[in-house]
Design a protein around this motif. Structure first.
Motif, mmCIF file in Angstrom:
data_model
loop_
_atom_site.group_PDB
_atom_site.id
_atom_site.type_symbol
_atom_site.label_atom_id
_atom_site.label_comp_id
_atom_site.label_asym_id
_atom_site.label_seq_id
_atom_site.Cartn_x
_atom_site.Cartn_y
_atom_site.Cartn_z
ATOM 1 N N THR A 1 -28.711 -27.690 -14.810
ATOM 2 C CA THR A 1 -28.823 -26.335 -15.360
ATOM 3 C C THR A 1 -30.239 -25.805 -15.196
ATOM 4 O OG1 THR A 1 -27.087 -26.803 -16.989
ATOM 5 C CG2 THR A 1 -28.515 -24.917 -17.429
ATOM 6 N N ALA A 2 -31.226 -26.645 -15.403
ATOM 7 C CA ALA A 2 -32.620 -26.221 -15.213
ATOM 8 C C ALA A 2 -32.863 -25.790 -13.775
ATOM 9 C CB ALA A 2 -33.565 -27.360 -15.597
ATOM 10 N N SER B 1 -41.744 -26.536 -19.165
ATOM 11 C CA SER B 1 -40.554 -27.368 -19.308
ATOM 12 C C SER B 1 -40.734 -28.352 -20.453
ATOM 13 C CB SER B 1 -40.314 -28.125 -17.994
ATOM 14 O OG SER B 1 -39.534 -29.275 -18.198
ATOM 15 N N ALA B 2 -39.665 -28.558 -21.213
ATOM 16 C CA ALA B 2 -39.703 -29.445 -22.375
ATOM 17 C C ALA B 2 -39.251 -30.867 -22.059
ATOM 18 C CB ALA B 2 -38.826 -28.879 -23.489
ATOM 19 N N PHE B 3 -38.987 -31.159 -20.778
ATOM 20 C CA PHE B 3 -38.390 -32.458 -20.454
ATOM 21 C C PHE B 3 -38.660 -32.772 -18.989
ATOM 22 C CE2 PHE B 3 -34.072 -34.374 -19.155
ATOM 23 C CZ PHE B 3 -34.496 -35.681 -19.360
ATOM 24 N N ASP B 4 -38.944 -34.042 -18.696
ATOM 25 C CA ASP B 4 -39.177 -34.444 -17.311
ATOM 26 C C ASP B 4 -37.980 -34.136 -16.426
ATOM 27 O OD1 ASP B 4 -41.729 -35.381 -17.812
ATOM 28 O OD2 ASP B 4 -41.099 -37.459 -18.132
ATOM 29 N N GLY B 5 -36.765 -34.319 -16.966
ATOM 30 C CA GLY B 5 -35.570 -34.017 -16.178
ATOM 31 C C GLY B 5 -35.529 -32.570 -15.734
ATOM 32 N N ALA C 1 -38.148 -30.800 -15.145
ATOM 33 C CA ALA C 1 -39.181 -30.692 -14.117
ATOM 34 C C ALA C 1 -38.640 -31.108 -12.748
ATOM 35 C CB ALA C 1 -40.387 -31.532 -14.496
ATOM 36 N N TYR C 2 -37.736 -32.102 -12.723
ATOM 37 C CA TYR C 2 -37.144 -32.502 -11.448
ATOM 38 C C TYR C 2 -36.303 -31.366 -10.875
ATOM 39 C CZ TYR C 2 -37.980 -37.058 -13.732
ATOM 40 O OH TYR C 2 -38.522 -38.118 -14.412
ATOM 41 N N GLY C 3 -35.508 -30.729 -11.747
ATOM 42 C CA GLY C 3 -34.688 -29.610 -11.285
ATOM 43 C C GLY C 3 -35.535 -28.439 -10.821
ATOM 44 N N ILE C 4 -36.607 -28.166 -11.543
ATOM 45 C CA ILE C 4 -37.520 -27.084 -11.177
ATOM 46 C C ILE C 4 -38.154 -27.374 -9.824
ATOM 47 C CG2 ILE C 4 -39.706 -25.962 -11.805
ATOM 48 C CD1 ILE C 4 -38.842 -26.514 -14.780
ATOM 49 N N LYS C 5 -38.561 -28.618 -9.608
ATOM 50 C CA LYS C 5 -39.147 -29.013 -8.330
ATOM 51 C C LYS C 5 -38.172 -28.751 -7.184
ATOM 52 C CE LYS C 5 -40.520 -33.160 -5.757
ATOM 53 N NZ LYS C 5 -40.738 -34.634 -5.823
ATOM 54 N N THR C 6 -36.927 -29.148 -7.354
ATOM 55 C CA THR C 6 -35.922 -28.936 -6.305
ATOM 56 C C THR C 6 -35.741 -27.455 -6.014
ATOM 57 O OG1 THR C 6 -34.767 -30.965 -6.956
ATOM 58 C CG2 THR C 6 -33.534 -29.377 -5.654
ATOM 59 N N ALA C 7 -35.691 -26.641 -7.062
ATOM 60 C CA ALA C 7 -35.532 -25.200 -6.879
ATOM 61 C C ALA C 7 -36.733 -24.608 -6.141
ATOM 62 C CB ALA C 7 -35.351 -24.524 -8.229
ATOM 63 N N LEU C 8 -37.919 -25.033 -6.489
ATOM 64 C CA LEU C 8 -39.129 -24.515 -5.835
ATOM 65 C C LEU C 8 -39.161 -24.883 -4.351
ATOM 66 C CD1 LEU C 8 -41.733 -25.391 -8.618
ATOM 67 C CD2 LEU C 8 -41.093 -23.073 -7.909
ATOM 68 N N GLY D 1 -43.799 -31.360 -18.730
ATOM 69 C CA GLY D 1 -42.663 -32.243 -18.953
ATOM 70 C C GLY D 1 -42.836 -33.041 -20.228
ATOM 71 N N GLN D 2 -41.871 -33.921 -20.480
ATOM 72 C CA GLN D 2 -41.911 -34.770 -21.666
ATOM 73 C C GLN D 2 -41.147 -36.062 -21.397
ATOM 74 O OE1 GLN D 2 -40.411 -34.834 -26.358
ATOM 75 N NE2 GLN D 2 -39.554 -33.363 -24.943
ATOM 76 N N ASP D 3 -41.687 -37.174 -21.789
ATOM 77 C CA ASP D 3 -41.094 -38.516 -21.799
ATOM 78 C C ASP D 3 -41.831 -39.499 -20.901
ATOM 79 O OD1 ASP D 3 -39.245 -38.085 -23.745
ATOM 80 O OD2 ASP D 3 -37.531 -37.858 -22.382
ATOM 81 N N ALA D 4 -42.657 -39.027 -19.980
ATOM 82 C CA ALA D 4 -43.402 -39.928 -19.083
ATOM 83 C C ALA D 4 -42.470 -40.895 -18.366
ATOM 84 C CB ALA D 4 -44.496 -40.681 -19.839
ATOM 85 N N GLU D 5 -41.342 -40.377 -17.872
ATOM 86 C CA GLU D 5 -40.454 -41.207 -17.065
ATOM 87 C C GLU D 5 -41.182 -41.627 -15.791
ATOM 88 O OE1 GLU D 5 -36.806 -39.177 -16.328
ATOM 89 O OE2 GLU D 5 -36.055 -39.440 -18.383
ATOM 90 N N ARG D 6 -40.752 -42.734 -15.235
ATOM 91 C CA ARG D 6 -41.454 -43.263 -14.059
ATOM 92 C C ARG D 6 -41.464 -42.257 -12.915
ATOM 93 N NH1 ARG D 6 -39.819 -49.125 -11.984
ATOM 94 N NH2 ARG D 6 -37.775 -48.118 -12.018
#
Length: 390
Positions: A247-248, A270-274, A276-283, A299-304
């Motif tokens: 959705t992001a 963005s409130a979440f790393d997930g 940020a991944y979607g935003i990156k793909t869109a960009l 982002g948030q959560d410091a995922e790997r």
């Protein structure tokens, strides 16, 4: 008279004989018999045996741990850490992931109750959907600890273990403020474009984060230093159900198509790393490149994956929440509750769930970006260099 003398003589003779019988078995030495010899005769269960012997399966306390999904690295780590620590303490642990399906989580919690759980730890998908099953737990006298996500509209909750989500929002807002030097931009009459991607509306944490973030950024929106071209700035307009990365991505693509065909997007809040991944793909699909006109992405959560993206420049920052600390605090809560003690708490007035202010322990969080990820995450033992290079 002679008969009386004869009777007295017989009485004295019998008394002497009986007295000799009583003392004939006494030891010749005054030294008492060793205690160990007496103990060998009694053979009681030793104290050391009582401590080291593991309880039988029937005697073990049972803890039900309900997690929202196994598709997130964060929730997988949380569940695994908590299960391991509880088992070290001698508890039986039923760890379940509901894969973001509400009915599945309700069924899982109900089964934990039916299987005589002594305590429940719940990270909810939709907390208000759990009201009935939580009432059932309360009726059975089972204490409930809300993990990371507050359980709303219920008094069937004992404690809450989480991070300070309002403080996380403030950290994100301040990062944007400092990196874009919004104070200077405001003085100089400059502006930056911004779009918001906020958390799930059924997760109370998301609203706290939004409020904290807007505490910092709202004045810049009102003053024109930050310009949201979509006009969508309220929580209701920017929240994303179930924290959906897809959705992001769809929203970001729609914003870029409609509002940024000529001007670039400067900030993706963005409130979440997930997200940020979607935003990156869109960009990337709209000809943005990390080394050219790439926006600031939070982002948030410091995922790997998020940290790796920070390393390669496709995400700007994330919020590091050491879930090892959170899971440890929750485990100590469980242990205290099961032992009839009061767990450590540090907040009693911030988190109301609509029915009560829930006694809470709120862990602190840290902003991580390219300048400090090695010190915070690698030196701190959260990740190894090898993990971040894979």
């Amino acid at each position: 008279m002679q008969n009386k003398i004869r009777l007295i003589f017989i009485f004295l003779l019998l008394t002497s004989i009986l007295t000799g019988c009583v003392f004939s078995g006494a030891p010749e030495s005054d030294t008492p018999a060793p205690v160990t010899e007496q103990a060998e005769d009694i053979q009681p269960e030793s104290v050391s045996d009582q401590v080291t012997e593991k309880p039988s399966a029937a005697d073990m306390k049972r803890v039900g741990v309900a997690m929202p999904t196994s598709s997130s690295e964060r929730w997988l780590d949380d569940g695994a850490n908590m299960k391991a620590k509880l088992e070290v303490l001698g508890y039986e642990v039923d760890l379940q992931y509901a894969e973001d399906d509400i009915e599945t989580q309700i069924e899982q919690i109900n089964n934990m109750i039916e299987n005589d759980a002594d305590c429940l730890v719940i990270a909810s998908i939709d907390s208000e959907a759990l009201i009935d099953v939580l009432d059932k737990a309360k009726g059975e006298g089972i204490p409930v600890i809300a993990y990371d996500r507050l359980l709303m509209e219920t008094d069937a909750i004992s404690y809450y273990a989480s991070f300070d989500n309002e403080a996380i929002g403030i950290l994100i807002g301040r990062y944007v403020e400092e990196k874009k030097d919004l104070k200077k931009a405001s003085r100089d009459g400059d502006s930056y474009s911004i779009e918001f991607f906020m958390g799930s509306p059924d997760d109370n944490n998301a609203l706290y984060l939004y409020n904290g973030m807007m505490e910092v950024l709202q004045p810049y929106l009102e003053g024109g230093t930050l310009v949201c071209r979509s006009g969508l700035t309220s929580f209701e307009d920017t929240c994303i159900l179930r924290w959906s990365q897809e959705t992001a991505q769809e929203r970001c693509s729609a914003y870029l198509d409609e509002y940024y065909t000529e001007d670039q997007l400067d900030i993706a809040c963005s409130a979440f790393d997930g997200f940020a991944y979607g935003i990156k793909t869109a960009l990337l699909s709209h000809d943005y490149e990390p080394d050219r006109k790439w926006p600031l992405i939070t982002g948030q959560d410091a995922e790997r994956l998020a940290v790796k993206n920070i390393m390669n420049g496709s995400q700007t920052m994330t919020i590091y929440k050491d879930t090892r600390v959170l899971s440890s605090k929750c485990v100590t809560m469980v242990q205290a509750v099961l032992e009839g003690a009061i767990p450590e708490i540090n907040d009693t007035h911030k988190y109301s769930n609509g029915k009560m202010y829930v006694p809470s322990f709120l862990c602190t969080s840290i902003t991580v970006d390219v300048d400090n990820y090695e010190k915070i995450l690698i030196d701190g033992g959260y990740y190894t260099k090898v993990q971040l290079m894979k």
